[in-house]
Design an enzyme around this catalytic site. Structure first.
Site, short mmCIF file in Angstrom:
data_model
loop_
_atom_site.label_atom_id
_atom_site.label_comp_id
_atom_site.label_asym_id
_atom_site.label_seq_id
_atom_site.Cartn_x
_atom_site.Cartn_y
_atom_site.Cartn_z
N THR A 1 0.60 -1.00 -0.26
CA THR A 1 -0.13 0.10 -0.38
C THR A 1 0.97 1.19 -0.11
OG1 THR A 1 -1.21 1.23 1.58
CG2 THR A 1 -0.52 -0.13 2.94
N ASP A 2 0.13 2.62 -0.73
CA ASP A 2 1.27 3.66 -0.30
C ASP A 2 1.34 4.03 0.53
OD1 ASP A 2 -2.13 4.19 -0.15
OD2 ASP A 2 -2.29 5.67 -0.44
N LYS B 1 2.03 -3.06 7.72
CA LYS B 1 2.51 -2.99 5.74
C LYS B 1 3.75 -3.62 5.52
CE LYS B 1 -0.26 -4.42 3.33
NZ LYS B 1 -0.80 -5.28 2.37
N TRP C 1 -5.72 3.38 -3.88
CA TRP C 1 -7.47 4.30 -3.95
C TRP C 1 -8.13 3.14 -4.40
CZ3 TRP C 1 -7.50 10.14 -4.20
CH2 TRP C 1 -7.43 10.13 -3.52
N TYR D 1 -1.32 0.53 10.09
CA TYR D 1 -1.66 -0.07 8.86
C TYR D 1 -0.39 0.36 8.66
CZ TYR D 1 -3.93 -1.23 4.05
OH TYR D 1 -3.55 -1.40 2.97
#
Length: 215
Positions: free
Chosen positions: A30-31, A58, A76, A54
């Site tokens: 994820t970003d 990650k 997104w 989070y």
């Protein structure tokens, strides 16, 4: 603790299993592993500095991978028929005359089908290492919401377009702190696959056409 069990410990278990069988792990991240302070799109090798539990877990999951595994970071993500920002916006737009949407967080929407195609493409190329995938172009959540309203209305999914008001992140606090800028540099991924990224608005319309077909 639950986030760590899902996002890191489970990855370690899968890596261990693949080491025993000779397989490869493809892990989606994820970003949120970035802090949003970059002045340019984040490249795969850029320093991570997650802001939330989070994001931290990650990043820990990423660290469980071997050099021969595949890490794909994205952001997104939305898809027809699922629980996501696009479908939530359409539901709220049907219910309300006015919506406030965050305008000071910038990223790139990602159609899940495009993400899946990229992942399979990397597998077929026997790729290794870290890659980024999102749709082309950038947007704020406000920009995204405005586009959702316009496209959904044009397809008959919305009877009218409500007033959409840009608001600040401080006006809509969330449990997990988001990076204010999380555009991902996908150029290396596209070069590896020999294709071009599709603009997010094009993919949004395709998704909404699928959503309409679902009824």
């Amino acid at each position: 603790a639950l986030a760590r069990a899902i996002n890191s410990d489970a990855v370690a278990t899968m890596v261990e299993a693949m080491a025993e069988t000779g397989g490869k792990v493809v892990h989606v991240s994820t970003d949120f592993v970035f802090d949003g302070t970059s002045a340019r799109a984040y490249q795969p090798a850029d320093t991570r500095n997650p802001l939330s539990a989070y994001g931290r877990t990650k990043a820990e999951g990423e660290d469980q991978l071997r050099k021969t595994d595949v890490l794909v970071r994205t952001a997104w993500v939305y898809e027809a028929g699922g629980a996501n920002f696009v479908r939530t916006m359409i539901r709220l737009m049907k219910e309300r005359d006015e919506l406030g949407v965050v305008a000071d967080q910038i990223g790139s929407p990602t159609w899940a089908t495009g993400l899946a195609r990229t992942i399979w493409g990397l597998v077929e190329k026997r790729a290794e290492g870290t890659f980024h995938h999102s749709d082309a172009g950038v947007a704020s959540w406000y920009d995204f919401a405005v586009a959702i309203a316009e496209e959904a209305h044009s397809l008959g999914l919305l009877a009218r377009v409500p007033r959409i008001v840009p608001i600040a992140t401080a006006d809509y606090p969330t449990p997990a702190r988001r990076p204010s800028f999380s555009v991902l540099d996908v150029s290396a991924t596209r070069a590896a696959l020999g294709d071009e990224a599709v603009h997010w608005r094009t993919n949004l319309r395709t998704m909404l056409e699928e959503e309409k077909a679902l009824g």
